[in-house]
Scaffold this active site. Structure first.
Site, short mmCIF file in Angstrom:
data_model
loop_
_atom_site.label_atom_id
_atom_site.label_comp_id
_atom_site.label_asym_id
_atom_site.label_seq_id
_atom_site.Cartn_x
_atom_site.Cartn_y
_atom_site.Cartn_z
N CYS A 1 0.86 -1.19 0.00
CA CYS A 1 0.00 0.00 0.00
C CYS A 1 0.89 1.23 0.00
CB CYS A 1 -0.89 -0.01 1.25
SG CYS A 1 -2.00 1.40 1.36
N HIS B 1 -9.07 -3.98 -1.63
CA HIS B 1 -8.05 -3.18 -0.93
C HIS B 1 -8.42 -1.69 -1.00
CE1 HIS B 1 -3.75 -2.16 0.14
NE2 HIS B 1 -4.21 -1.01 -0.32
N GLU B 2 -8.76 -1.22 -2.21
CA GLU B 2 -9.03 0.21 -2.37
C GLU B 2 -10.31 0.62 -1.65
OE1 GLU B 2 -6.75 2.06 -3.25
OE2 GLU B 2 -5.50 0.44 -4.03
#
Ligand code: NI
Length: 177
Positions: free
Chosen positions: A100, A142-143
Site C-alpha cells: 500500500c 483493498h481500495e
C-alpha cells in the site's frame, strides 16, 4: 494538475469513513481525479483512494498494465470508481500478498474474497457494474477498504506474514501498492 502527498499509516485521516459523492459535475471532483491519477502514476501504484491524499470522499482509482517482468500478473483496466458497493459472489477467500502506498516498503498476506461484484459510478457519473475475480477482485477490495478506514495490515491474520518488501522478496523490485 498536481502530484499530492500520500498520507502514511498512523495519520488518523486514514481511519475515517469517507462520504459519498453527491455532486458528480463539480470542478473539485474533476481536479481530484486528475490529482489521484498523477499521484498514483508517479508512485507506480496499482490503486489509490481519495482518503490517502486527505480527501474524505468515496472515490478510488486502480489499474494495472501487463508487465513483461511479471508475466503471471493479470492486467486490470484503469478504473475510476465512485460510491462503490461490493457484493461477494461466494464465501471463498484467498490469501495474497499486498502492499500500500500508505504503508511504503512493506508487504502482508491478506485474505480477500476470491470473486465479487462491484457497482458504483465512473468519472462521468455513468453506472459501473462488474463481476471480477482473483487479482482484480483483490485490488478492488483493498481500495474500497480505504473508504471504510481500513488499512490492509488490519486484515492480516498472522503477523508473521507481514514484513519489509526487500526482505520478503529480495531483488524483485516490487511496486508499492
Ligand atoms: Ni492502499
Amino acid at each position: 494538475m498536481a502530484i499530492r502527498d500520500v498520507l502514511k499509516m498512523g495519520d488518523p485521516r486514514l481511519l475515517e469513513p469517507a462520504r459519498p459523492v453527491e455532486d458528480f459535475a463539480s470542478l473539485e471532483l474533476a481536479h481530484l481525479f486528475v490529482d489521484m491519477h498523477d499521484t498514483m502514476r508517479s508512485l507506480n501504484g496499482a490503486g489509490l483512494a481519495a482518503p490517502q491524499i486527505g480527501v474524505g470522499l468515496q472515490v478510488v482509482i486502480f489499474g494495472v498494465d501487463l508487465n513483461p517482468r511479471y508475466p503471471d500478473a493479470e492486467s486490470v483496466p484503469f478504473t475510476v470508481l465512485i460510491n462503490p458497493v461490493l457484493t461477494p459472489l461466494s464465501d471463498a477467500m484467498e490469501e495474497g500478498w499486498e502492499g500500500c502506498l500508505s504503508v511504503p516498503g512493506m508487504r502482508g498476506l491478506v485474505p480477500r474474497h476470491t470473486a465479487l461484484r462491484y457497482q458504483g459510478f465512473d468519472a462521468a457519473g455513468q453506472p459501473i457494474d462488474r463481476s471480477v475475480s482473483d487479482f482484480h477482485a483483490r485490488v478492488v477490495q483493498h481500495e474500497v477498504d480505504h473508504l471504510r478506514g481500513i488499512l490492509y495490515p488490519m486484515r492480516i491474520r498472522d503477523l508473521r506474514y507481514f514484513g519489509f518488501t526487500e526482505t520478503l522478496f529480495p531483488g524483485q523490485n516490487l511496486q508499492d501498492d
